[in-house]
Design a protein around this motif. Sequence first.
Motif, PDB file in Angstrom:
ATOM      1  N   GLU A 307       0.781  -1.318  -0.160  1.00  0.00           N
ATOM      2  CA  GLU A 307      -0.021   0.091   0.174  1.00  0.00           C
ATOM      3  C   GLU A 307       0.852   1.354   0.108  1.00  0.00           C
ATOM      4  OE1 GLU A 307      -2.518  -0.262   3.223  1.00  0.00           O
ATOM      5  OE2 GLU A 307      -4.035  -1.869   2.224  1.00  0.00           O
ATOM      6  N   GLN A 310       2.408   1.752  -3.327  1.00  0.00           N
ATOM      7  CA  GLN A 310       1.087   2.265  -4.507  1.00  0.00           C
ATOM      8  C   GLN A 310       0.816   3.731  -4.097  1.00  0.00           C
ATOM      9  OE1 GLN A 310      -2.015  -0.415  -3.966  1.00  0.00           O
ATOM     10  NE2 GLN A 310      -1.099  -2.027  -5.245  1.00  0.00           N
ATOM     11  N   ALA A 311       0.572   3.955  -2.814  1.00  0.00           N
ATOM     12  CA  ALA A 311       0.465   5.169  -2.548  1.00  0.00           C
ATOM     13  C   ALA A 311       1.325   6.262  -3.014  1.00  0.00           C
ATOM     14  CB  ALA A 311       0.123   5.418  -0.954  1.00  0.00           C
ATOM     15  N   LEU A 312       2.534   6.066  -3.008  1.00  0.00           N
ATOM     16  CA  LEU A 312       3.577   6.603  -3.457  1.00  0.00           C
ATOM     17  C   LEU A 312       3.710   6.692  -5.248  1.00  0.00           C
ATOM     18  CD1 LEU A 312       6.713   5.598  -1.249  1.00  0.00           C
ATOM     19  CD2 LEU A 312       5.497   7.781  -1.376  1.00  0.00           C
ATOM     20  N   GLY A 313       2.797   5.832  -5.714  1.00  0.00           N
ATOM     21  CA  GLY A 313       2.676   6.113  -7.305  1.00  0.00           C
ATOM     22  C   GLY A 313       3.674   4.887  -7.801  1.00  0.00           C
TER      23      GLY A 313
ATOM     24  N   ARG B  64      -9.016   6.017   2.164  1.00  0.00           N
ATOM     25  CA  ARG B  64      -8.592   4.936   1.105  1.00  0.00           C
ATOM     26  C   ARG B  64      -9.064   5.016  -0.170  1.00  0.00           C
ATOM     27  NH1 ARG B  64      -5.192   0.902   3.789  1.00  0.00           N
ATOM     28  NH2 ARG B  64      -6.260  -0.653   2.410  1.00  0.00           N
ATOM     29  N   ASN B  67      -7.406   7.397  -2.710  1.00  0.00           N
ATOM     30  CA  ASN B  67      -6.240   7.317  -3.750  1.00  0.00           C
ATOM     31  C   ASN B  67      -6.149   5.704  -4.338  1.00  0.00           C
ATOM     32  OD1 ASN B  67      -5.320   6.038  -1.450  1.00  0.00           O
ATOM     33  ND2 ASN B  67      -3.256   6.687  -1.472  1.00  0.00           N
ATOM     34  N   LEU B  69      -6.661   2.859  -3.239  1.00  0.00           N
ATOM     35  CA  LEU B  69      -6.234   1.754  -2.305  1.00  0.00           C
ATOM     36  C   LEU B  69      -7.345   0.837  -2.022  1.00  0.00           C
ATOM     37  CD1 LEU B  69      -3.763   3.046   0.290  1.00  0.00           C
ATOM     38  CD2 LEU B  69      -3.100   1.887  -1.777  1.00  0.00           C
ATOM     39  N   GLU B  92      -2.478   6.086 -11.347  1.00  0.00           N
ATOM     40  CA  GLU B  92      -1.186   6.813 -11.205  1.00  0.00           C
ATOM     41  C   GLU B  92      -1.005   8.157 -11.280  1.00  0.00           C
ATOM     42  OE1 GLU B  92       1.789   5.200 -13.916  1.00  0.00           O
ATOM     43  OE2 GLU B  92       1.045   2.940 -13.388  1.00  0.00           O
ATOM     44  N   ARG B  95      -2.539   9.163  -7.663  1.00  0.00           N
ATOM     45  CA  ARG B  95      -1.488   8.858  -6.606  1.00  0.00           C
ATOM     46  C   ARG B  95      -0.441   9.954  -6.570  1.00  0.00           C
ATOM     47  NH1 ARG B  95      -2.341   2.266  -7.177  1.00  0.00           N
ATOM     48  NH2 ARG B  95      -3.652   2.055  -5.770  1.00  0.00           N
ATOM     49  N   MET B 100      -0.130   9.677   1.264  1.00  0.00           N
ATOM     50  CA  MET B 100      -0.600   9.044   2.196  1.00  0.00           C
ATOM     51  C   MET B 100       0.279   8.693   3.469  1.00  0.00           C
ATOM     52  SD  MET B 100      -3.896   6.978   1.931  1.00  0.00           S
ATOM     53  CE  MET B 100      -4.540   5.961   3.599  1.00  0.00           C
TER      54      MET B 100
END
Lengths: 409, 259
Positions: A307, A310-313, B64, B67, B69, B92, B95, B100
Amino acid sequence: MSNDKLQQAVLSNDRLEVTDSPRLRLDKNQSFGRTLRKNLFDGWKNIFLTIVTAVFSILVISQVVNFVLSNSWDVVYIHLRLLMIGQYPLEELWRIWFALYYASFMIGATWGLWKGAAKAVGLTFGTVYLIFAVIPWTTLNTSLNLAACITLIAAGFVIGHKIEKIKVAVLILWALYIPLTLGLIMGFGGLIDPVLSRYWGGWLLTVILASVSIVGCFPLGILLALGRRSSLPVVKYFCIGYIELIRGMPLIMVLFIGQLLIPLFLGGSTGMDNVTRAMIAYTFFAAAYLAEDVRGGLQSIPTGQFEAAQALGLNKIKTTFFIILPQALKAVIPAMVGLFITILKDTSLVAIIGLADFLGTARRISNNPEFLGRYLELYIFVAAFYFVFCYLMAYVSRYLERSLSTDNR
Amino acid sequence: MEEAVQFEKSTIPLEEREDIIKVEKLNKWFGDLHVIKDVDLTVKQGEVIVVLGPSGSGKSTFIRTLNALEEFQSGTIEIDGIELTDDLKNVEEIRKETGMVFQQFNLFPHMTIVKNVSLAPIWVRKWKKAKAEKIALSLLERVGIPEQANKFPGQLSGGQQQRVAIARALAMQPKIMLFDEPTSALDPEMVNEVLDVMRNLAESGMTMIVVTHEMGFARQVADRLVLFDKGEVIEMAGPEEFFDNPKHERTKLFLSQIL
């Protein structure tokens, strides 16, 4: 049994057990006699155990020493070349020496650059070379070559220690090691005459089979492990099917399949010799087991890591490559090295398909009527050789684990 | 390069600013469980929203989804003009705009602190390594722990790890920061060091959505508070109204339990 002997045995026994147990640590402030009394002779139970252990140790050690000294080891040293390189032609021996030179220098350079576990590898190789160089029945030529290997380890160490910049070059040379030396030993592309693989044997064959399988199964196993977790059903079920099928078969059967079915599938005259087929069989066999080890590692990574990435892209490939795999592989180093040790030892099964690996050569020699019944010396030699290299792998693995650990507060 | 780190608090009053997040009729189910029910939320640029609610109320799930998730089944989410769809490219993009911060920090344990912070800028924003690490160091300075740059996460305290996690999210230069209970896993004495960083961030004009139980922080920093219960937005109001004069009984009950 004299008192002196008893004391000596007690001492050697003591030293064997001292290291890990805090109770038995030799205290420098205490007198030797008191330490002895405190650790080995306090209370009748302890005295009894000490004496029993001492008697037993003396018995075993004296038997071993007796065996080593009283037996003639000619069966080993007469066949030393056969045990090491099989029937590799004498006039082409320089190729193997080159491979050893190459390895020696690289080990030395790695030791100099990174220190750590490479030190143990360098020292082990150096010691083995030295032993073979000084035993009286090696030829002068061999001794000189071994001395050159030792020198190269030392030279590599000095160069690596002095020049930091060659790190990348050393890594590239390591990556090229197997293709280059294997190409040289086989002979390639009309440049150097081929040496047919049926002349390979002994430790040489064992090492070639093991190293090619280990290096080959590593990427394959990782891909299978990732594939097994894929969201694409075709990929996923192919990987599951492959892994379970291979794991459901005995290794010997996989070897037979390699020998019989590969030519059948690819046409009879593929020109693929049976050493290559054995390599393929081992690689594919080991990959299935490695995949399961790696999968265990992948499952141990908390979802938070995915996660966060992913959150960082980061996309899936980058997440896998930078975040997940490094952690997963680190977690399964012990299991992977266990598998690699198993592969090294399991290469002895090629005797079944008619190849003369290290153990197989020893067995063939023991069948020689001239040396009938002299198998014990041979097998002890073989066992010792296997042990040294397997233990070295285990040691390196433990070292890697420790040096990669990042949560020491 | 400095603009990577510094934000300007806008002088335009909140009502006149652009919307940066628009959520309309959002619905989500886990199997048969309806966890988010018809949620609407519009957030202005630079606004700080604090989301409150009992556990299991869907507040974490809600941020969540913002973005991607979590998936959602119906409704629309629009972030900085981009509508969130299943399309990978689209996800992408969103995000990249949203940072986050998680309850469990989720730092990468096998990388040093500075690598943790500079990884995504190098591989997603495609910055040069030197530039990314320089910005990483200045962000670590901003969250107050530049001296830890070459340690590993396991060698830091929880509060320090969470501050690194904030720096890591900021390194991508997001327009919006999402905080999912950022202080819930911390020892009490470390809560404030993290809240200070967040307060500082809010003052610098960052758009933030914060799920938290820290009432002092909520009252002091939030522009608006949102109370979730059973997947629904019960109350949405400014801090004075929310704490001193709540409209709904459920809000009064919640506040009486927590304060």
